[in-house]
Motif scaffolding. Structure first.
Motif, PDB file in Angstrom:
ATOM      1  N   MET A   1       0.851  -1.177   0.000  1.00  9.14           N
ATOM      2  CA  MET A   1       0.000   0.000   0.000  1.00  9.14           C
ATOM      3  C   MET A   1       0.888   1.229   0.000  1.00  9.14           C
ATOM      4  SD  MET A   1      -3.053  -0.740   2.732  1.00  9.14           S
ATOM      5  CE  MET A   1      -1.971  -0.433   4.089  1.00  9.14           C
ATOM      6  N   VAL A   2       0.394   2.276  -0.632  1.00  8.43           N
ATOM      7  CA  VAL A   2       1.070   3.559  -0.648  1.00  8.43           C
ATOM      8  C   VAL A   2       0.096   4.607  -0.106  1.00  8.43           C
ATOM      9  CG1 VAL A   2       2.064   5.361  -2.098  1.00  8.43           C
ATOM     10  CG2 VAL A   2       2.554   2.967  -2.593  1.00  8.43           C
ATOM     11  N   THR A   3       0.492   5.254   0.980  1.00  3.00           N
ATOM     12  CA  THR A   3      -0.265   6.379   1.504  1.00  3.00           C
ATOM     13  C   THR A   3       0.523   7.629   1.160  1.00  3.00           C
ATOM     14  OG1 THR A   3      -1.162   5.042   3.294  1.00  3.00           O
ATOM     15  CG2 THR A   3      -1.242   7.428   3.590  1.00  3.00           C
ATOM     16  N   ALA A   4      -0.143   8.576   0.493  1.00  2.00           N
ATOM     17  CA  ALA A   4       0.556   9.755  -0.003  1.00  2.00           C
ATOM     18  C   ALA A   4      -0.225  11.019   0.299  1.00  2.00           C
ATOM     19  CB  ALA A   4       0.767   9.642  -1.517  1.00  2.00           C
TER      20      ALA A   4
ATOM     21  N   THR B   1      -4.801   6.606   0.170  1.00  2.00           N
ATOM     22  CA  THR B   1      -4.077   5.337   0.197  1.00  2.00           C
ATOM     23  C   THR B   1      -4.503   4.511  -0.997  1.00  2.00           C
ATOM     24  OG1 THR B   1      -3.974   5.363   2.609  1.00  2.00           O
ATOM     25  CG2 THR B   1      -3.616   3.250   1.540  1.00  2.00           C
ATOM     26  N   THR B   2      -3.534   3.918  -1.684  1.00  2.00           N
ATOM     27  CA  THR B   2      -3.806   3.061  -2.824  1.00  2.00           C
ATOM     28  C   THR B   2      -2.869   1.862  -2.761  1.00  2.00           C
ATOM     29  OG1 THR B   2      -4.175   3.043  -5.215  1.00  2.00           O
ATOM     30  CG2 THR B   2      -2.291   4.310  -4.400  1.00  2.00           C
ATOM     31  N   ALA B   3      -3.009   0.960  -3.713  1.00  2.00           N
ATOM     32  CA  ALA B   3      -2.203  -0.265  -3.699  1.00  2.00           C
ATOM     33  C   ALA B   3      -1.481  -0.431  -5.022  1.00  2.00           C
ATOM     34  CB  ALA B   3      -3.096  -1.472  -3.438  1.00  2.00           C
ATOM     35  N   PHE B   4      -0.331  -1.112  -4.993  1.00  2.00           N
ATOM     36  CA  PHE B   4       0.371  -1.423  -6.232  1.00  2.00           C
ATOM     37  C   PHE B   4       0.848  -2.857  -6.184  1.00  2.00           C
ATOM     38  CE2 PHE B   4       3.801  -0.012  -3.532  1.00  2.00           C
ATOM     39  CZ  PHE B   4       4.916  -0.730  -3.911  1.00  2.00           C
ATOM     40  N   GLY B   5       1.003  -3.434  -7.386  1.00  2.00           N
ATOM     41  CA  GLY B   5       1.452  -4.818  -7.478  1.00  2.00           C
ATOM     42  C   GLY B   5       0.372  -5.844  -7.212  1.00  2.00           C
ATOM     43  N   VAL B   6      -0.897  -5.445  -7.160  1.00  2.00           N
ATOM     44  CA  VAL B   6      -1.977  -6.390  -6.859  1.00  2.00           C
ATOM     45  C   VAL B   6      -2.630  -6.959  -8.106  1.00  2.00           C
ATOM     46  CG1 VAL B   6      -2.513  -5.424  -4.590  1.00  2.00           C
ATOM     47  CG2 VAL B   6      -3.698  -4.550  -6.596  1.00  2.00           C
ATOM     48  N   THR B   7      -2.361  -6.389  -9.279  1.00  2.00           N
ATOM     49  CA  THR B   7      -3.066  -6.825 -10.484  1.00  2.00           C
ATOM     50  C   THR B   7      -2.553  -8.138 -11.027  1.00  2.00           C
ATOM     51  OG1 THR B   7      -1.582  -5.643 -11.986  1.00  2.00           O
ATOM     52  CG2 THR B   7      -3.524  -4.438 -11.164  1.00  2.00           C
ATOM     53  N   GLY B   8      -1.284  -8.467 -10.793  1.00  2.00           N
ATOM     54  CA  GLY B   8      -0.711  -9.682 -11.363  1.00  2.00           C
ATOM     55  C   GLY B   8      -0.501  -9.571 -12.856  1.00  2.00           C
ATOM     56  N   MET B   9      -0.635  -8.367 -13.402  1.00  2.00           N
ATOM     57  CA  MET B   9      -0.469  -8.130 -14.835  1.00  2.00           C
ATOM     58  C   MET B   9       0.734  -7.230 -15.047  1.00  2.00           C
ATOM     59  SD  MET B   9      -4.488  -7.410 -15.666  1.00  2.00           S
ATOM     60  CE  MET B   9      -4.093  -6.461 -17.084  1.00  2.00           C
TER      61      MET B   9
ATOM     62  N   ILE C   1     -10.171   1.392  -3.578  1.00  2.00           N
ATOM     63  CA  ILE C   1     -11.148   2.436  -3.907  1.00  2.00           C
ATOM     64  C   ILE C   1     -10.399   3.644  -4.451  1.00  2.00           C
ATOM     65  CG2 ILE C   1     -12.922   3.985  -2.988  1.00  2.00           C
ATOM     66  CD1 ILE C   1     -13.193   1.851  -0.662  1.00  2.00           C
ATOM     67  N   GLY C   2     -10.829   4.130  -5.603  1.00  2.00           N
ATOM     68  CA  GLY C   2     -10.304   5.372  -6.172  1.00  2.00           C
ATOM     69  C   GLY C   2     -11.434   6.378  -6.236  1.00  2.00           C
ATOM     70  N   ALA C   3     -11.298   7.483  -5.508  1.00  2.00           N
ATOM     71  CA  ALA C   3     -12.413   8.438  -5.426  1.00  2.00           C
ATOM     72  C   ALA C   3     -11.910   9.846  -5.172  1.00  2.00           C
ATOM     73  CB  ALA C   3     -13.352   8.031  -4.288  1.00  2.00           C
ATOM     74  N   ASP C   4     -12.648  10.830  -5.673  1.00  2.00           N
ATOM     75  CA  ASP C   4     -12.331  12.223  -5.369  1.00  2.00           C
ATOM     76  C   ASP C   4     -13.333  12.817  -4.391  1.00  2.00           C
ATOM     77  OD1 ASP C   4     -14.540  12.443  -7.103  1.00  2.00           O
ATOM     78  OD2 ASP C   4     -13.866  14.415  -7.796  1.00  2.00           O
ATOM     79  N   GLY C   5     -14.327  12.052  -4.016  1.00  2.00           N
ATOM     80  CA  GLY C   5     -15.359  12.554  -3.111  1.00  2.00           C
ATOM     81  C   GLY C   5     -15.627  11.593  -1.978  1.00  2.00           C
TER      82      GLY C   5
ATOM     83  N   VAL D   1      -7.745   1.625   0.767  1.00  2.00           N
ATOM     84  CA  VAL D   1      -7.496   0.195   0.564  1.00  2.00           C
ATOM     85  C   VAL D   1      -8.001  -0.561   1.790  1.00  2.00           C
ATOM     86  CG1 VAL D   1      -5.732  -1.584   0.250  1.00  2.00           C
ATOM     87  CG2 VAL D   1      -5.463   0.649  -0.863  1.00  2.00           C
ATOM     88  N   PHE D   2      -8.708  -1.662   1.545  1.00  2.00           N
ATOM     89  CA  PHE D   2      -9.209  -2.515   2.619  1.00  2.00           C
ATOM     90  C   PHE D   2      -8.951  -3.971   2.292  1.00  2.00           C
ATOM     91  CE2 PHE D   2     -11.897   1.252   2.850  1.00  2.00           C
ATOM     92  CZ  PHE D   2     -11.915   1.526   4.203  1.00  2.00           C
TER      93      PHE D   2
END
Length: 151
Positions: A1-4, A38-46, A139-143, A85-86
């Motif tokens: 996870m990346v919190t920025a 907070t978002t995640a990286f490396g979870v797609t497996g692609m 979750i990706g959201a601006d609101g 991210v949850f």
């Protein structure tokens, strides 16, 4: 996870790069102005696995990296704002989801085959099925958003 976070006024981007410094499929953040999430990286497996992050910002910024295992477990009902991210450890279930933003709203559940739960622009209200966990919910959201387990 990346919190920025950033306090800039222009484009704030965080992207993944592979060991050859080539962009990966992971576009973590692409926001204008102040950002906190907070978002995640490396979870797609692609694609290639990201081994570093590239940051573009016009203001000061912070990044904290943590393992997915430290993510909060999605409760039966929650209200939040912005990217999050949850972990989802429950049985298959339907969730009533709302979003009160103006930009892209995404809900992706990863675990086994990734499934796109929501990909809409602006306000959203609907019921989304989740597969049984353990999975990761990004979750990706601006609101502001809400999740409420049904049944």
């Amino acid at each position: 996870m990346v919190t920025a976070t950033t306090n800039g006024s222009s484009n704030f981007q965080i992207s993944g790069l592979d060991k050859g410094n080539q962009p990966t499929i992971d576009q973590l953040v692409n926001a204008i102005g102040t950002y906190s999430g907070t978002t995640a990286f490396g979870v797609t497996g692609m694609g290639n696995a990201p081994v570093k992050l590239q940051v573009t910002a016009d203001g000061s910024w912070t990044i904290t990296i943590a393992p997915i295992s430290t993510a909060r477990v999605l409760p039966a009902s929650i209200t939040g704002h912005g990217d999050a991210v949850f972990k989802f450890d429950g049985d298959a279930a339907d969730f009533a989801i709302t979003h009160n933003g103006t930009s892209n709203f995404t809900v992706q559940q990863y675990g086994g085959d990734p499934s796109m739960g929501v990909n809409e622009i602006g306000k959203y209200s609907g019921t989304v099925p989740f597969v049984a966990g353990p999975t990761v919910l990004v979750i990706g959201a601006d609101g502001s958003w809400t999740f409420k387990k049904q049944g």
